[in-house]
Scaffold this motif. Structure first.
Motif, PDB file in Angstrom:
ATOM      1  N   GLU A 128      44.458  45.184  43.412  1.00 51.95           N
ATOM      2  CA  GLU A 128      45.180  45.699  44.847  1.00 51.95           C
ATOM      3  C   GLU A 128      45.944  46.977  44.350  1.00 51.95           C
ATOM      4  N   ASN A 129      46.610  46.827  43.199  1.00 55.85           N
ATOM      5  CA  ASN A 129      47.293  48.108  42.789  1.00 55.85           C
ATOM      6  C   ASN A 129      46.522  48.874  41.969  1.00 55.85           C
ATOM      7  N   PRO A 130      46.136  50.140  42.101  1.00 50.68           N
ATOM      8  CA  PRO A 130      45.293  50.959  41.572  1.00 50.68           C
ATOM      9  C   PRO A 130      45.670  51.172  40.091  1.00 50.68           C
ATOM     10  N   LYS A 131      46.847  50.948  39.921  1.00 47.86           N
ATOM     11  CA  LYS A 131      47.488  51.340  38.681  1.00 47.86           C
ATOM     12  C   LYS A 131      46.903  50.466  37.527  1.00 47.86           C
ATOM     13  N   THR A 132      46.655  49.373  37.902  1.00 51.94           N
ATOM     14  CA  THR A 132      46.461  48.094  37.277  1.00 51.94           C
ATOM     15  C   THR A 132      45.136  47.416  37.278  1.00 51.94           C
ATOM     16  N   GLY A 133      44.470  47.015  36.221  1.00 53.83           N
ATOM     17  CA  GLY A 133      43.376  46.692  36.195  1.00 53.83           C
ATOM     18  C   GLY A 133      43.460  45.121  36.422  1.00 53.83           C
ATOM     19  N   ARG A 134      42.276  44.301  36.778  1.00 57.00           N
ATOM     20  CA  ARG A 134      42.404  43.107  37.014  1.00 57.00           C
ATOM     21  C   ARG A 134      42.461  42.236  35.869  1.00 57.00           C
ATOM     22  N   ILE A 135      41.928  42.959  34.795  1.00 60.21           N
ATOM     23  CA  ILE A 135      41.797  42.103  33.415  1.00 60.21           C
ATOM     24  C   ILE A 135      43.441  41.972  32.951  1.00 60.21           C
ATOM     25  N   THR A 136      44.227  42.861  33.227  1.00 56.27           N
ATOM     26  CA  THR A 136      45.601  42.871  32.735  1.00 56.27           C
ATOM     27  C   THR A 136      46.140  41.431  32.966  1.00 56.27           C
ATOM     28  N   ALA A 137      46.264  40.971  33.992  1.00 56.31           N
ATOM     29  CA  ALA A 137      46.698  39.694  34.481  1.00 56.31           C
ATOM     30  C   ALA A 137      45.979  38.403  33.574  1.00 56.31           C
ATOM     31  N   LEU A 138      44.695  38.738  33.513  1.00 52.01           N
ATOM     32  CA  LEU A 138      44.119  37.619  32.857  1.00 52.01           C
ATOM     33  C   LEU A 138      44.347  37.461  31.332  1.00 52.01           C
ATOM     34  N   SER A 139      44.798  38.513  30.887  1.00 46.25           N
ATOM     35  CA  SER A 139      45.061  38.786  29.563  1.00 46.25           C
ATOM     36  C   SER A 139      46.434  37.844  29.234  1.00 46.25           C
ATOM     37  N   VAL A 140      47.060  38.178  30.224  1.00 42.19           N
ATOM     38  CA  VAL A 140      48.427  37.357  30.203  1.00 42.19           C
ATOM     39  C   VAL A 140      48.111  35.787  30.079  1.00 42.19           C
ATOM     40  N   ILE A 141      47.163  35.358  30.921  1.00 40.88           N
ATOM     41  CA  ILE A 141      46.904  34.160  31.036  1.00 40.88           C
ATOM     42  C   ILE A 141      46.358  33.476  29.806  1.00 40.88           C
ATOM     43  N   ALA A 142      45.812  34.349  29.237  1.00 38.40           N
ATOM     44  CA  ALA A 142      44.799  34.055  28.072  1.00 38.40           C
ATOM     45  C   ALA A 142      45.942  33.887  26.936  1.00 38.40           C
ATOM     46  N   ALA A 143      46.669  34.921  26.900  1.00 36.68           N
ATOM     47  CA  ALA A 143      48.001  34.990  25.696  1.00 36.68           C
ATOM     48  C   ALA A 143      48.558  33.770  26.063  1.00 36.68           C
ATOM     49  N   LEU A 144      49.079  33.229  27.007  1.00 38.71           N
ATOM     50  CA  LEU A 144      49.949  31.995  27.468  1.00 38.71           C
ATOM     51  C   LEU A 144      49.359  30.924  26.872  1.00 38.71           C
ATOM     52  N   ARG A 145      47.994  30.794  26.941  1.00 42.65           N
ATOM     53  CA  ARG A 145      47.124  29.628  26.812  1.00 42.65           C
ATOM     54  C   ARG A 145      47.073  29.353  25.429  1.00 42.65           C
ATOM     55  N   LYS A 146      46.960  30.574  24.796  1.00 40.03           N
ATOM     56  CA  LYS A 146      46.890  30.440  23.255  1.00 40.03           C
ATOM     57  C   LYS A 146      48.207  29.954  22.715  1.00 40.03           C
ATOM     58  N   LEU A 147      49.331  30.079  23.409  1.00 40.96           N
ATOM     59  CA  LEU A 147      50.976  29.375  22.800  1.00 40.96           C
ATOM     60  C   LEU A 147      50.571  28.180  22.484  1.00 40.96           C
ATOM     61  N   THR A 148      50.059  27.451  23.219  1.00 39.79           N
ATOM     62  CA  THR A 148      50.219  26.092  23.015  1.00 39.79           C
ATOM     63  C   THR A 148      48.721  25.175  22.551  1.00 39.79           C
ATOM     64  N   SER A 149      47.574  26.219  22.281  1.00 38.63           N
ATOM     65  CA  SER A 149      46.164  25.869  22.157  1.00 38.63           C
ATOM     66  C   SER A 149      46.157  25.249  20.912  1.00 38.63           C
ATOM     67  N   ALA A 150      45.279  23.981  20.695  1.00 36.78           N
ATOM     68  CA  ALA A 150      45.074  23.337  19.476  1.00 36.78           C
ATOM     69  C   ALA A 150      44.207  24.350  18.774  1.00 36.78           C
ATOM     70  N   LEU A 151      43.234  25.324  19.284  1.00 30.53           N
ATOM     71  CA  LEU A 151      42.298  25.994  18.650  1.00 30.53           C
ATOM     72  C   LEU A 151      43.070  27.740  18.862  1.00 30.53           C
ATOM     73  N   GLN A 152      43.064  28.518  18.007  1.00 28.45           N
ATOM     74  CA  GLN A 152      43.267  29.819  18.487  1.00 28.45           C
ATOM     75  C   GLN A 152      42.386  30.481  17.789  1.00 28.45           C
ATOM     76  N   VAL A 153      41.533  31.460  18.601  1.00 32.29           N
ATOM     77  CA  VAL A 153      40.586  32.405  17.861  1.00 32.29           C
ATOM     78  C   VAL A 153      41.012  33.879  18.130  1.00 32.29           C
ATOM     79  N   GLY A 154      40.907  34.493  16.844  1.00 31.26           N
ATOM     80  CA  GLY A 154      41.551  35.778  16.904  1.00 31.26           C
ATOM     81  C   GLY A 154      42.832  35.816  16.219  1.00 31.26           C
ATOM     82  N   THR A 155      42.944  37.296  15.565  1.00 30.79           N
ATOM     83  CA  THR A 155      44.107  37.489  14.950  1.00 30.79           C
ATOM     84  C   THR A 155      45.339  37.121  15.425  1.00 30.79           C
TER      85      THR A 155
END
Length: 268
Positions: free
Chosen positions: A241-268
């Motif tokens: 809804e904010n044209p300066k920001t892509g929808r995927i940005t918030a999803l990237s934050v959620i993915a990064a947060l999930r990675k903090l406590t995940s038993a399996l981390q994929v990616g460098t």
């Protein structure tokens, strides 16, 4: 595993998306606090969403959270980061452009055992760039095309009298280093600031910024030349809804947060 307390600074489009997801439940994480300028508006939104969460001031965040997700205007980055980093805690920074002129924040984190995390955000391929940076990267070039409305109001355009109104064809509005782009477009090109931090730095990373009325998405193309690989990356982000920001940005934050406590981390 103990629960990690997450706070959000700023309750715009990204902050609301992250708050909803945390309230719904992410393993090992809990929504602990929100800091926002307009508490009445935030309280009304939380009530509508059925989310119970204390509203606190920025300087109260270290007492409530182990990590703060910064979703606020770049101008208050210091006010968010300093209390948390001084307390030896973590800040997830989305306003990567504001980090470039503030290397003292990195020094503060190092001195107190805190940590600054910059999520991938609206780009792809940070794993490849970070890996290549362990060797020698020769060049990183980026081209960004955005609908004119996604660039309107940027300081550089205002200062140079460049109007986005009625633009009929693609216009290159900037060409230069990531550092200069971050200062010229502080709310528009956090992507190139983050890219520069992952690779060869803000002075050697270059970018062209185009206002293009023919596109409806925020389009980024990146080319990297290194001693280990040459690669190109392209992504077209659907604006929120904010044209300066892509929808995927918030999803990237959620993915990064999930990675903090995940038993399996994929990616460098």
């Amino acid at each position: 595993m103990s629960t990690k307390r997450i706070a959000i600074a700023g309750l715009g489009e990204i902050g609301r998306t992250v708050a909803r997801k945390l309230a719904q439940g992410l393993p090992g994480l809990t929504l602990a606090a929100i800091a926002t300028r307009d508490r009445a508006k935030a309280k009304a939104w939380l009530d509508r969403e059925g989310i119970s969460c204390p509203l606190v001031s920025l300087d109260e965040l270290p007492g409530h959270a182990d990590l703060v997700v910064e979703c606020a205007p770049a101008a208050i980055l210091d006010q968010i980061c300093r209390p948390m980093l001084t307390a030896g805690k973590q800040v997830m920074v989305l306003s990567a452009s504001a980090l470039l002129p503030r290397p003292d924040l990195v020094d503060l984190a190092r001195a107190h055992g805190g940590q600054i995390i910059v999520p991938t955000g609206a780009l792809i391929g940070f794993d490849a760039v970070s890996a290549a940076a362990e060797g020698t990267i020769h060049s990183v070039q980026m081209m960004t095309r955005k609908p004119p409305g996604g660039l309107a109001g940027a300081p550089y355009l205002v200062e140079n009298g460049i109007s986005m109104d009625g633009l009929a064809s693609a216009l290159c509005v900037f060409k230069g280093s990531a550092r200069d782009a971050a200062a010229a477009f502080p709310a528009n090109v956090n992507v190139v600031a983050a890219l520069s931090l992952a690779g060869i730095g803000p002075d050697r990373t270059t970018i062209e910024i185009w206002a293009d009325p023919a596109v409806t998405r925020n389009c980024h193309q990146i080319r990297v030349e290194s001693d280990s690989a040459s690669f190109t990356m392209s992504i077209e982000n659907i604006p929120s809804e904010n044209p300066k920001t892509g929808r995927i940005t918030a999803l990237s934050v959620i993915a990064a947060l999930r990675k903090l406590t995940s038993a399996l981390q994929v990616g460098t």
